[in-house]
Design a protein around this motif. Structure first.
Motif, PDB file in Angstrom:
ATOM      1  N   VAL A 133       5.521   7.480  -0.195  1.00  0.00           N
ATOM      2  CA  VAL A 133       5.986   8.347   0.694  1.00  0.00           C
ATOM      3  C   VAL A 133       6.958   7.911   1.806  1.00  0.00           C
ATOM      4  O   VAL A 133       7.808   8.457   2.137  1.00  0.00           O
ATOM      5  CB  VAL A 133       4.767   9.145   1.296  1.00  0.00           C
ATOM      6  CG1 VAL A 133       3.824   8.033   1.932  1.00  0.00           C
ATOM      7  CG2 VAL A 133       5.107  10.272   2.373  1.00  0.00           C
ATOM      8  N   ASN A 134       6.597   6.600   2.124  1.00  0.00           N
ATOM      9  CA  ASN A 134       7.603   6.014   2.897  1.00  0.00           C
ATOM     10  C   ASN A 134       8.916   5.878   2.661  1.00  0.00           C
ATOM     11  O   ASN A 134      10.087   6.066   3.131  1.00  0.00           O
ATOM     12  CB  ASN A 134       7.204   4.529   3.530  1.00  0.00           C
ATOM     13  CG  ASN A 134       5.779   4.429   4.404  1.00  0.00           C
ATOM     14  OD1 ASN A 134       5.658   5.608   5.120  1.00  0.00           O
ATOM     15  ND2 ASN A 134       5.149   3.753   4.343  1.00  0.00           N
ATOM     16  N   CYS A 162       0.931  -1.186  -0.027  1.00  0.00           N
ATOM     17  CA  CYS A 162       0.008  -0.019   0.018  1.00  0.00           C
ATOM     18  C   CYS A 162       0.783   1.413  -0.054  1.00  0.00           C
ATOM     19  O   CYS A 162       0.658   2.120   0.650  1.00  0.00           O
ATOM     20  CB  CYS A 162      -0.898   0.126   1.098  1.00  0.00           C
ATOM     21  SG  CYS A 162      -1.974  -1.264   1.347  1.00  0.00           S
ATOM     22  N   CYS A 163       1.906   1.389  -1.044  1.00  0.00           N
ATOM     23  CA  CYS A 163       2.941   2.331  -0.829  1.00  0.00           C
ATOM     24  C   CYS A 163       2.400   3.681  -1.446  1.00  0.00           C
ATOM     25  O   CYS A 163       3.195   4.804  -1.208  1.00  0.00           O
ATOM     26  CB  CYS A 163       4.053   1.569  -1.782  1.00  0.00           C
ATOM     27  SG  CYS A 163       3.532   1.680  -3.525  1.00  0.00           S
ATOM     28  N   SER A 164       1.208   3.630  -2.137  1.00  0.00           N
ATOM     29  CA  SER A 164       0.815   4.993  -2.574  1.00  0.00           C
ATOM     30  C   SER A 164       1.988   5.748  -3.525  1.00  0.00           C
ATOM     31  O   SER A 164       2.377   4.732  -4.374  1.00  0.00           O
ATOM     32  CB  SER A 164       0.268   5.906  -1.677  1.00  0.00           C
ATOM     33  OG  SER A 164      -0.196   6.909  -2.294  1.00  0.00           O
ATOM     34  N   GLU A 190      -0.787  -4.424  -8.112  1.00  0.00           N
ATOM     35  CA  GLU A 190      -1.479  -5.740  -7.981  1.00  0.00           C
ATOM     36  C   GLU A 190      -2.151  -5.932  -6.972  1.00  0.00           C
ATOM     37  O   GLU A 190      -1.961  -5.071  -5.855  1.00  0.00           O
ATOM     38  CB  GLU A 190      -0.302  -6.841  -8.175  1.00  0.00           C
ATOM     39  CG  GLU A 190       0.538  -6.967  -9.270  1.00  0.00           C
ATOM     40  CD  GLU A 190       1.719  -8.031  -9.342  1.00  0.00           C
ATOM     41  OE1 GLU A 190       1.265  -8.889  -8.837  1.00  0.00           O
ATOM     42  OE2 GLU A 190       2.487  -7.998 -10.168  1.00  0.00           O
ATOM     43  N   ASP A 191      -3.363  -6.516  -6.852  1.00  0.00           N
ATOM     44  CA  ASP A 191      -4.171  -6.727  -5.598  1.00  0.00           C
ATOM     45  C   ASP A 191      -4.081  -8.185  -5.120  1.00  0.00           C
ATOM     46  O   ASP A 191      -4.587  -9.269  -5.754  1.00  0.00           O
ATOM     47  CB  ASP A 191      -5.805  -6.554  -6.203  1.00  0.00           C
ATOM     48  CG  ASP A 191      -6.520  -6.145  -5.105  1.00  0.00           C
ATOM     49  OD1 ASP A 191      -6.243  -6.928  -4.068  1.00  0.00           O
ATOM     50  OD2 ASP A 191      -7.922  -6.358  -5.220  1.00  0.00           O
ATOM     51  N   ALA A 230      -3.236   1.334  -6.674  1.00  0.00           N
ATOM     52  CA  ALA A 230      -3.449   2.553  -7.587  1.00  0.00           C
ATOM     53  C   ALA A 230      -2.028   2.607  -8.503  1.00  0.00           C
ATOM     54  O   ALA A 230      -0.903   3.008  -8.112  1.00  0.00           O
ATOM     55  CB  ALA A 230      -3.288   3.668  -6.541  1.00  0.00           C
ATOM     56  N   TYR A 281      -7.201  -2.171   4.384  1.00  0.00           N
ATOM     57  CA  TYR A 281      -7.395  -2.499   2.928  1.00  0.00           C
ATOM     58  C   TYR A 281      -6.930  -3.980   2.526  1.00  0.00           C
ATOM     59  O   TYR A 281      -7.482  -4.654   1.830  1.00  0.00           O
ATOM     60  CB  TYR A 281      -6.748  -1.366   2.125  1.00  0.00           C
ATOM     61  CG  TYR A 281      -7.149   0.048   2.092  1.00  0.00           C
ATOM     62  CD1 TYR A 281      -8.267   0.431   1.339  1.00  0.00           C
ATOM     63  CD2 TYR A 281      -6.480   0.787   3.177  1.00  0.00           C
ATOM     64  CE1 TYR A 281      -8.720   1.828   1.516  1.00  0.00           C
ATOM     65  CE2 TYR A 281      -7.171   2.197   3.248  1.00  0.00           C
ATOM     66  CZ  TYR A 281      -8.079   2.582   2.664  1.00  0.00           C
ATOM     67  OH  TYR A 281      -8.796   3.997   2.449  1.00  0.00           O
ATOM     68  N   ILE A 282      -5.752  -4.279   3.196  1.00  0.00           N
ATOM     69  CA  ILE A 282      -5.494  -5.384   3.046  1.00  0.00           C
ATOM     70  C   ILE A 282      -5.300  -6.303   4.189  1.00  0.00           C
ATOM     71  O   ILE A 282      -5.233  -5.893   5.316  1.00  0.00           O
ATOM     72  CB  ILE A 282      -3.757  -5.465   2.569  1.00  0.00           C
ATOM     73  CG1 ILE A 282      -2.845  -4.509   3.407  1.00  0.00           C
ATOM     74  CG2 ILE A 282      -3.498  -4.881   1.117  1.00  0.00           C
ATOM     75  CD1 ILE A 282      -1.332  -4.942   3.415  1.00  0.00           C
ATOM     76  N   GLU A 322      -5.158  -9.302  -2.586  1.00  0.00           N
ATOM     77  CA  GLU A 322      -6.290  -9.592  -1.877  1.00  0.00           C
ATOM     78  C   GLU A 322      -7.072 -10.741  -2.893  1.00  0.00           C
ATOM     79  O   GLU A 322      -7.868 -11.723  -2.305  1.00  0.00           O
ATOM     80  CB  GLU A 322      -7.107  -8.512  -1.546  1.00  0.00           C
ATOM     81  CG  GLU A 322      -6.579  -7.708  -0.444  1.00  0.00           C
ATOM     82  CD  GLU A 322      -6.476  -8.573   0.877  1.00  0.00           C
ATOM     83  OE1 GLU A 322      -7.692  -8.970   1.442  1.00  0.00           O
ATOM     84  OE2 GLU A 322      -5.413  -8.776   1.473  1.00  0.00           O
ATOM     85  N   ASP A 350       0.962  -1.255  -4.652  1.00  0.00           N
ATOM     86  CA  ASP A 350      -0.406  -0.793  -4.338  1.00  0.00           C
ATOM     87  C   ASP A 350      -1.278  -0.997  -5.553  1.00  0.00           C
ATOM     88  O   ASP A 350      -1.014  -1.111  -6.861  1.00  0.00           O
ATOM     89  CB  ASP A 350       0.016   0.856  -4.145  1.00  0.00           C
ATOM     90  CG  ASP A 350      -1.271   1.545  -3.757  1.00  0.00           C
ATOM     91  OD1 ASP A 350      -0.852   2.090  -2.473  1.00  0.00           O
ATOM     92  OD2 ASP A 350      -2.316   1.547  -4.035  1.00  0.00           O
ATOM     93  N   THR A 383       2.056   1.094   6.092  1.00  0.00           N
ATOM     94  CA  THR A 383       1.386   2.072   6.849  1.00  0.00           C
ATOM     95  C   THR A 383       0.355   2.300   6.546  1.00  0.00           C
ATOM     96  O   THR A 383       0.004   2.863   5.114  1.00  0.00           O
ATOM     97  CB  THR A 383       2.227   3.312   7.197  1.00  0.00           C
ATOM     98  OG1 THR A 383       2.232   3.875   5.715  1.00  0.00           O
ATOM     99  CG2 THR A 383       3.781   3.264   7.805  1.00  0.00           C
ATOM    100  N   GLY A 384      -0.867   2.415   7.017  1.00  0.00           N
ATOM    101  CA  GLY A 384      -2.265   2.793   6.585  1.00  0.00           C
ATOM    102  C   GLY A 384      -2.804   1.697   5.696  1.00  0.00           C
ATOM    103  O   GLY A 384      -3.711   2.066   4.712  1.00  0.00           O
TER     104      GLY A 384
HETATM  105  C1  LIG Z   1      -4.410   5.253   3.758  1.00  0.00           C
HETATM  106  S1  LIG Z   1      -3.437   5.035   2.019  1.00  0.00           S
HETATM  107  C2  LIG Z   1      -2.050   4.622   2.706  1.00  0.00           C
HETATM  108  C3  LIG Z   1      -0.799   5.130   2.060  1.00  0.00           C
HETATM  109  C4  LIG Z   1       0.337   5.378   2.427  1.00  0.00           C
HETATM  110  N1  LIG Z   1       1.045   3.881   2.921  1.00  0.00           N
HETATM  111  C5  LIG Z   1       0.538   6.221   3.686  1.00  0.00           C
HETATM  112  O1  LIG Z   1       0.710   5.609   4.757  1.00  0.00           O
HETATM  113  O2  LIG Z   1       0.448   7.528   3.530  1.00  0.00           O
HETATM  114  C6  LIG Z   1      -3.966   3.272   1.747  1.00  0.00           C
HETATM  115  C7  LIG Z   1      -3.314   2.703   0.409  1.00  0.00           C
HETATM  116  O3  LIG Z   1      -3.815   1.381   0.009  1.00  0.00           O
HETATM  117  C8  LIG Z   1      -3.798   1.223  -1.411  1.00  0.00           C
HETATM  118  N2  LIG Z   1      -4.853  -0.033  -1.511  1.00  0.00           N
HETATM  119  C9  LIG Z   1      -6.070  -0.340  -1.209  1.00  0.00           C
HETATM  120  N3  LIG Z   1      -6.504  -1.398  -1.565  1.00  0.00           N
HETATM  121  C10 LIG Z   1      -5.159  -2.270  -1.963  1.00  0.00           C
HETATM  122  C11 LIG Z   1      -4.917  -3.705  -2.185  1.00  0.00           C
HETATM  123  N4  LIG Z   1      -5.928  -4.748  -2.145  1.00  0.00           N
HETATM  124  N5  LIG Z   1      -3.732  -3.927  -2.184  1.00  0.00           N
HETATM  125  C12 LIG Z   1      -2.572  -2.820  -2.397  1.00  0.00           C
HETATM  126  N6  LIG Z   1      -2.744  -1.647  -1.970  1.00  0.00           N
HETATM  127  C13 LIG Z   1      -4.332  -1.443  -1.730  1.00  0.00           C
HETATM  128  C14 LIG Z   1      -4.716   2.572  -1.668  1.00  0.00           C
HETATM  129  O4  LIG Z   1      -4.619   2.594  -3.235  1.00  0.00           O
HETATM  130  C15 LIG Z   1      -3.730   3.718  -1.022  1.00  0.00           C
HETATM  131  O5  LIG Z   1      -2.829   4.052  -1.610  1.00  0.00           O
END
Ligand SMILES: C[S@@+](CC[C@H](N)C(=O)[O-])C[C@H]1O[C@@H](n2cnc3c(N)ncnc32)[C@H](O)[C@@H]1O
Length: 229
Positions: A10-11, A5-7, A85-86, A66, A114-115, A88, A64, A109-110
């Motif tokens: 930022v990490n 979930c690297c977006s 890739e997903d 996205a 989602y996962i 899940e 991620d 983080t965050g």
């Molecule tokens: C709240 S953001 C956290 C972003 C970053 N890690 C941070 O701490 O600022 C959640 C992220 O999870 C991603 N995400 C959601 N479902 C996901 C999945 N099944 N697999 C991977 N990434 C996923 C979203 O696209 C989003 O970028």
């Protein structure tokens, strides 16, 4: 390191570059960036991060769903590899599987919420060799970590939670978000006083390691001087 979930990376920015979160907030709020096209912003940011790169920068890749965010992280050289890739929903691609063998540390983080344990199971289960990576996770307190730690145990990792400290996250965006979070946190038997009830999410930190590593150096000693008490 593989950041789940690297977006936008930022990490990776915080770890690889001499830059603070406040400096990143100021950078992205700057009027000078407001009218740039995505391609122009990538050029500006590539230079911005290159100027600040640490000499001993760790190698970070990201996953991620996205795709545009991951692509940006790669273009500005925050992420060495990126996968949209997903896990899940399905197994990792051949390219991601090849990459997993060389990963020492998995983070998010965050991401929890989602996962779930499914993603962690696929990340650790797809590896074909090498030592098992450590898994370091900041998870919002509204989510139980039990199923993830049970899954990590099936891959030989012992999970420890850092106690005595929580980590403030973003502010609640609405009253209904705040109410729902306070309900979830209280429902887990946790006290939101001084934490979520001040208006922000709070996260717990979990570290999962092979048993021998955990026995050699307890979590508290490992983080001594790093974590604010
Ligand atoms: C709240 S953001 C956290 C972003 C970053 N890690 C941070 O701490 O600022 C959640 C992220 O999870 C991603 N995400 C959601 N479902 C996901 C999945 N099944 N697999 C991977 N990434 C996923 C979203 O696209 C989003 O970028």
């Amino acid at each position: 390191m593989l950041d789940l979930c690297c977006s936008y990376g930022v990490n990776a920015a915080l770890l690889r570059c001499d830059v603070s979160l406040d400096e990143l907030f100021a950078h992205y709020a700057s009027p000078a960036l407001a009218d740039l096209s995505p391609a122009e912003l990538c050029r500006v940011d590539e230079a911005y991060y290159a100027e600040r790169r640490r000499l001993d920068a760790v190698r970070v890749s990201g996953l991620d769903t996205a795709g545009n965010a991951v692509a940006y992280g790669c273009r500005v050289n925050l992420l060495e590899g990126g996968w949209a890739e997903d896990l899940e929903a399905g197994d990792p691609s051949r390219q991601l599987t090849d990459h997993l063998d060389g990963v020492d540390l998995v983070t998010t983080t965050g991401g929890v919420g989602y996962i779930t344990e499914r993603t962690f199971d696929r990340v650790l289960g797809a590896r074909r060799g090498g030592s098992t990576p450590w898994v370091a996770v900041f998870a919002l307190r509204m989510f139980s970590y039990d199923r993830i730690s049970e899954t990590l145990a099936q891959h030989g990792l012992v999970t420890e939670q850092l106690t005595g400290v929580t980590f403030p996250q973003r502010r609640f965006a609405s009253e209904s978000e705040r109410e729902a979070t306070l309900r979830e946190v209280s429902g887990r038997g946790l006290d939101p006083a001084g934490r979520e009830d001040t208006g922000r999410y709070h996260a717990d930190f979990y570290l999962s390691r092979p048993a021998a590593d955990a026995a050699q150096r307890p979590l508290v000693g490992l983080l001594d001087g790093v974590v604010p008490q």
